[in-house]
Design a protein around this motif. Structure first.
Motif, PDB file in Angstrom:
ATOM      1  N   LEU A 132       0.879  -1.171   0.000  1.00 30.12           N
ATOM      2  CA  LEU A 132       0.000   0.000   0.000  1.00 30.12           C
ATOM      3  C   LEU A 132       0.916   1.220   0.000  1.00 30.12           C
ATOM      4  N   LEU A 133       0.930   1.925  -1.130  1.00 27.00           N
ATOM      5  CA  LEU A 133       1.866   3.034  -1.305  1.00 27.00           C
ATOM      6  C   LEU A 133       1.115   4.344  -1.146  1.00 27.00           C
ATOM      7  N   LYS A 134       1.474   5.101  -0.107  1.00 26.65           N
ATOM      8  CA  LYS A 134       0.778   6.356   0.147  1.00 26.65           C
ATOM      9  C   LYS A 134       1.483   7.504  -0.569  1.00 26.65           C
ATOM     10  N   ARG A 135       0.698   8.415  -1.076  1.00 24.51           N
ATOM     11  CA  ARG A 135       1.245   9.566  -1.794  1.00 24.51           C
ATOM     12  C   ARG A 135       1.993  10.464  -0.819  1.00 24.51           C
ATOM     13  N   GLY A 136       3.186  10.881  -1.207  1.00 28.82           N
ATOM     14  CA  GLY A 136       3.946  11.824  -0.396  1.00 28.82           C
ATOM     15  C   GLY A 136       3.182  13.129  -0.254  1.00 28.82           C
ATOM     16  N   MET A 137       3.390  13.825   0.874  1.00 23.55           N
ATOM     17  CA  MET A 137       2.549  15.003   1.113  1.00 23.55           C
ATOM     18  C   MET A 137       2.858  16.152   0.152  1.00 23.55           C
ATOM     19  N   SER A 138       4.022  16.104  -0.503  1.00 22.42           N
ATOM     20  CA  SER A 138       4.326  17.118  -1.524  1.00 22.42           C
ATOM     21  C   SER A 138       4.645  16.465  -2.858  1.00 22.42           C
ATOM     22  N   ALA A 139       4.113  15.308  -3.088  1.00 23.52           N
ATOM     23  CA  ALA A 139       4.420  14.577  -4.327  1.00 23.52           C
ATOM     24  C   ALA A 139       3.324  14.787  -5.365  1.00 23.52           C
ATOM     25  N   THR A 140       3.742  14.893  -6.616  1.00 28.54           N
ATOM     26  CA  THR A 140       2.764  14.978  -7.701  1.00 28.54           C
ATOM     27  C   THR A 140       2.216  13.575  -8.000  1.00 28.54           C
ATOM     28  N   VAL A 141       1.142  13.564  -8.766  1.00 24.09           N
ATOM     29  CA  VAL A 141       0.574  12.285  -9.203  1.00 24.09           C
ATOM     30  C   VAL A 141       1.626  11.502  -9.989  1.00 24.09           C
ATOM     31  N   ASN A 142       2.360  12.188 -10.856  1.00 23.02           N
ATOM     32  CA  ASN A 142       3.384  11.482 -11.641  1.00 23.02           C
ATOM     33  C   ASN A 142       4.465  10.887 -10.742  1.00 23.02           C
ATOM     34  N   GLU A 143       4.841  11.619  -9.693  1.00 23.21           N
ATOM     35  CA  GLU A 143       5.853  11.066  -8.768  1.00 23.21           C
ATOM     36  C   GLU A 143       5.318   9.839  -8.032  1.00 23.21           C
ATOM     37  N   LEU A 144       4.017   9.869  -7.704  1.00 26.16           N
ATOM     38  CA  LEU A 144       3.414   8.685  -7.073  1.00 26.16           C
ATOM     39  C   LEU A 144       3.453   7.501  -8.041  1.00 26.16           C
ATOM     40  N   LEU A 145       3.103   7.759  -9.291  1.00 25.59           N
ATOM     41  CA  LEU A 145       3.117   6.667 -10.281  1.00 25.59           C
ATOM     42  C   LEU A 145       4.537   6.117 -10.452  1.00 25.59           C
ATOM     43  N   LEU A 146       5.514   7.009 -10.467  1.00 24.59           N
ATOM     44  CA  LEU A 146       6.897   6.530 -10.635  1.00 24.59           C
ATOM     45  C   LEU A 146       7.386   5.776  -9.400  1.00 24.59           C
ATOM     46  N   ALA A 147       6.898   6.168  -8.235  1.00 26.30           N
ATOM     47  CA  ALA A 147       7.254   5.408  -7.023  1.00 26.30           C
ATOM     48  C   ALA A 147       6.676   3.996  -7.126  1.00 26.30           C
ATOM     49  N   ALA A 148       5.437   3.888  -7.608  1.00 23.94           N
ATOM     50  CA  ALA A 148       4.833   2.558  -7.800  1.00 23.94           C
ATOM     51  C   ALA A 148       5.615   1.777  -8.855  1.00 23.94           C
ATOM     52  N   GLU A 149       6.082   2.500  -9.849  1.00 25.54           N
ATOM     53  CA  GLU A 149       6.870   1.848 -10.910  1.00 25.54           C
ATOM     54  C   GLU A 149       8.134   1.220 -10.320  1.00 25.54           C
ATOM     55  N   HIS A 150       8.753   1.906  -9.348  1.00 28.05           N
ATOM     56  CA  HIS A 150       9.933   1.328  -8.684  1.00 28.05           C
ATOM     57  C   HIS A 150       9.600  -0.021  -8.060  1.00 28.05           C
ATOM     58  N   VAL A 151       8.468  -0.087  -7.358  1.00 28.59           N
ATOM     59  CA  VAL A 151       8.086  -1.357  -6.711  1.00 28.59           C
ATOM     60  C   VAL A 151       7.871  -2.420  -7.778  1.00 28.59           C
ATOM     61  N   MET A 152       7.149  -2.051  -8.819  1.00 26.31           N
ATOM     62  CA  MET A 152       6.814  -3.040  -9.856  1.00 26.31           C
ATOM     63  C   MET A 152       8.044  -3.457 -10.650  1.00 26.31           C
ATOM     64  N   ALA A 153       8.954  -2.499 -10.869  1.00 26.16           N
ATOM     65  CA  ALA A 153      10.170  -2.828 -11.646  1.00 26.16           C
ATOM     66  C   ALA A 153      11.017  -3.860 -10.919  1.00 26.16           C
ATOM     67  N   HIS A 154      10.847  -3.943  -9.597  1.00 31.48           N
ATOM     68  CA  HIS A 154      11.577  -4.971  -8.837  1.00 31.48           C
ATOM     69  C   HIS A 154      10.806  -6.281  -8.773  1.00 31.48           C
ATOM     70  N   GLY A 155       9.655  -6.337  -9.426  1.00 32.65           N
ATOM     71  CA  GLY A 155       8.980  -7.624  -9.572  1.00 32.65           C
ATOM     72  C   GLY A 155       7.671  -7.772  -8.826  1.00 32.65           C
ATOM     73  N   ASN A 156       7.326  -6.808  -7.971  1.00 31.69           N
ATOM     74  CA  ASN A 156       6.081  -6.940  -7.209  1.00 31.69           C
ATOM     75  C   ASN A 156       4.967  -6.153  -7.912  1.00 31.69           C
ATOM     76  N   SER A 157       3.991  -6.855  -8.449  1.00 33.03           N
ATOM     77  CA  SER A 157       2.936  -6.178  -9.215  1.00 33.03           C
ATOM     78  C   SER A 157       1.723  -5.862  -8.353  1.00 33.03           C
ATOM     79  N   GLN A 158       1.764  -6.249  -7.083  1.00 30.75           N
ATOM     80  CA  GLN A 158       0.608  -6.073  -6.197  1.00 30.75           C
ATOM     81  C   GLN A 158       0.737  -4.748  -5.448  1.00 30.75           C
ATOM     82  N   VAL A 159       0.375  -3.659  -6.105  1.00 32.13           N
ATOM     83  CA  VAL A 159       0.535  -2.326  -5.512  1.00 32.13           C
ATOM     84  C   VAL A 159      -0.818  -1.620  -5.474  1.00 32.13           C
ATOM     85  N   ILE A 160      -1.133  -1.066  -4.311  1.00 32.21           N
ATOM     86  CA  ILE A 160      -2.342  -0.256  -4.126  1.00 32.21           C
ATOM     87  C   ILE A 160      -1.871   1.182  -3.909  1.00 32.21           C
TER      88      ILE A 160
END
Ligand code: PEP
Ligand code: MN
Length: 297
Positions: A141-169
Motif C-alpha cells: 500500500l503506497l501512500k502519496r507523499g505530502m508534496s508529491a505529484t501524481v506522476n511522482e506517485l506513479l513513478l514510485a509505484a513503478e519502482h516497486v513493480m520494476a523490482h517484480g512486485n505487481s501487487q501495488v495499491i
C-alpha cells in the motif's frame, strides 16, 4: 515522457488490477474498507478495534507498529510486540493486516505478519525501501507523499513493480497546500486522474487528509463518488486518549454509522459494500476484550 511502462493503463478498456491480500481484494467490484487504529497501543485496544471494525464492515485491519512521527519525543510505536498483537488480531477476527514498514531492516519481521505492507507518505520516494518491498510478493500500500505529484506517485509505484512486485495499491491521503482548516488537502481530482493513468487500485485515506474526525465521513463519501476502490480509515476505542492521531480517529460508533451511510452510496456508484448482518452496537462498547471476541466468533 513519463516512463510508467508497468503502472500505466494501456487502454481505457484495460481492466483494473485487483490486489489480493489473504482472501480480500482491493480493486475488484467491491469497495474495500481498511480500518483500525493509527498505532497499536496495547493488546486490548487492538483486539477491541479489530472486532469492532470487522462488525461494521471493514475487510482489512490497519495498525501501526513502527510509527513515523514528526517529533522524536512522540510515541513511535511498540515495534515487534505490536506485530505479535496484529498477528493475534488477525487470528481472532480473520481480518488481513495492513501495517507500515519504515526501515528495510525490519522487512523480514514486518513481512512475516503483514498481509499488506504500507509505505507511508514520508517514505514514498525512499527508493531503497521501494526496492526492498518490490523484491517480495506481499502486496504494497503506497501512500502519496505530502508534496508529491501524481506522476511522482506513479513513478514510485513503478519502482516497486520494476523490482517484480505487481501487487501495488495507491493511496491518496491529502497533500500540503496553503489551507490550514484541514491537516492536509484531499486531492479529490487525483483519484479520477490516477484511475485513468494506471490500472492499479486507488484508495483514499480521509483521516490523514482531514486531520479531523468530523470531516471523515464526507471525504469518504467523496472518495466513493469519484471512483476510488476503497478507504483506509483510523478508528480508536477512545480517540481522546489516543497516543497518535486521536483528533482524526473515529469512535467505533461513528465508524459503524459512516459505514451504514456509505453502503447505499457505493451501490448507486456501482460498487458493492456489503455490511455484516447487524450486530447490536451496545455489544461493541467498551466492556472488555472477551465481549469483543464473542462478537467476532
Ligand atoms: C498512517 O497511516 O498512520 C500514516 C502515518 O500515514 P501517512 O504516511 O499518510 O502520513
Ligand atoms: Mn495516523
Amino acid at each position: 515522457m513519463l516512463d510508467t511502462r508497468l503502472t500505466a493503463r494501456t487502454s481505457p478498456t484495460q481492466p483494473s488490477t485487483a490486489v489480493h491480500a489473504a482472501g480480500e481484494t482491493v480493486g475488484g467490484p467491491a469497495f474495500t474498507v481498511i480500518a483500525g487504529p493509527c498505532s497499536v497501543e496495547n493488546r486490548e485496544m487492538l483486539l477491541l478495534s479489530a472486532a469492532s471494525v470487522r462488525a461494521s464492515g471493514a475487510r482489512l485491519l490497519r495498525g501501526g507498529a513502527f510509527k513515523p512521527r514528526t517529533s522524536p519525543y512522540a510515541f513511535r510505536g511498540l515495534g515487534a510486540s505490536a506485530l505479535e498483537m496484529l498477528a493475534e488480531a488477525r487470528d481472532l477476527t480473520g481480518l488481513p493486516v495492513v501495517t507500515e514498514l519504515m526501515d528495510a531492516r525490519d522487512l523480514d519481521a514486518v513481512d512475516a505478519v503483514a498481509d499488506v505492507i504500507q509505505i507511508g507518505a514520508r517514505n514514498m520516494q525512499n527508493f531503497s525501501l521501494l526496492a526492498a518491498v518490490g523484491e517480495r510478493d506481499t502486496p504494497v500500500l503506497l501512500k502519496r507523499g505530502m508534496s508529491a505529484t501524481v506522476n511522482e506517485l506513479l513513478l514510485a509505484a513503478e519502482h516497486v513493480m520494476a523490482h517484480g512486485n505487481s501487487q501495488v495499491i495507491l493511496c491518496e491521503r491529502g497533500i500540503r497546500t496553503f489551507e490550514t482548516a484541514t491537516r492536509n488537502t484531499l486531492d479529490i481530482s487525483a483519484i479520477p486522474v490516477l484511475k485513468q493513468e494506471t490500472h492499479l487500485p486507488v484508495i483514499v485515506d480521509p483521516s490523514h487528509a482531514a486531520g479531523r474526525a468530523d470531516l471523515v465521513p464526507a471525504l469518504a463519501a467523496a472518495a466513493i463518488a469519484v471512483g476510488a476502490d476503497g478507504l483506509i480509515v483510523e478508528v480508536h476505542p477512545d480517540p481522546a486518549s489516543a497516543l497518535s492521531d486521536g483528533a482524526q480517529s473515529l469512535t467505533f460508533d461513528a465508524f459503524a454509522e459512516m459505514m451504514r451511510a456509505l453502503a447505499p452510496l457505493a451501490r448507486v456508484c456501482g460498487r458493492r459494500l456489503d455490511l455484516p448482518l447487524s450486530i447490536p452496537l451496545d455489544a461493541l462498547s467498551d466492556n472488555g476484550v472477551s465481549s469483543s471476541l464473542r462478537v467476532c466468533a
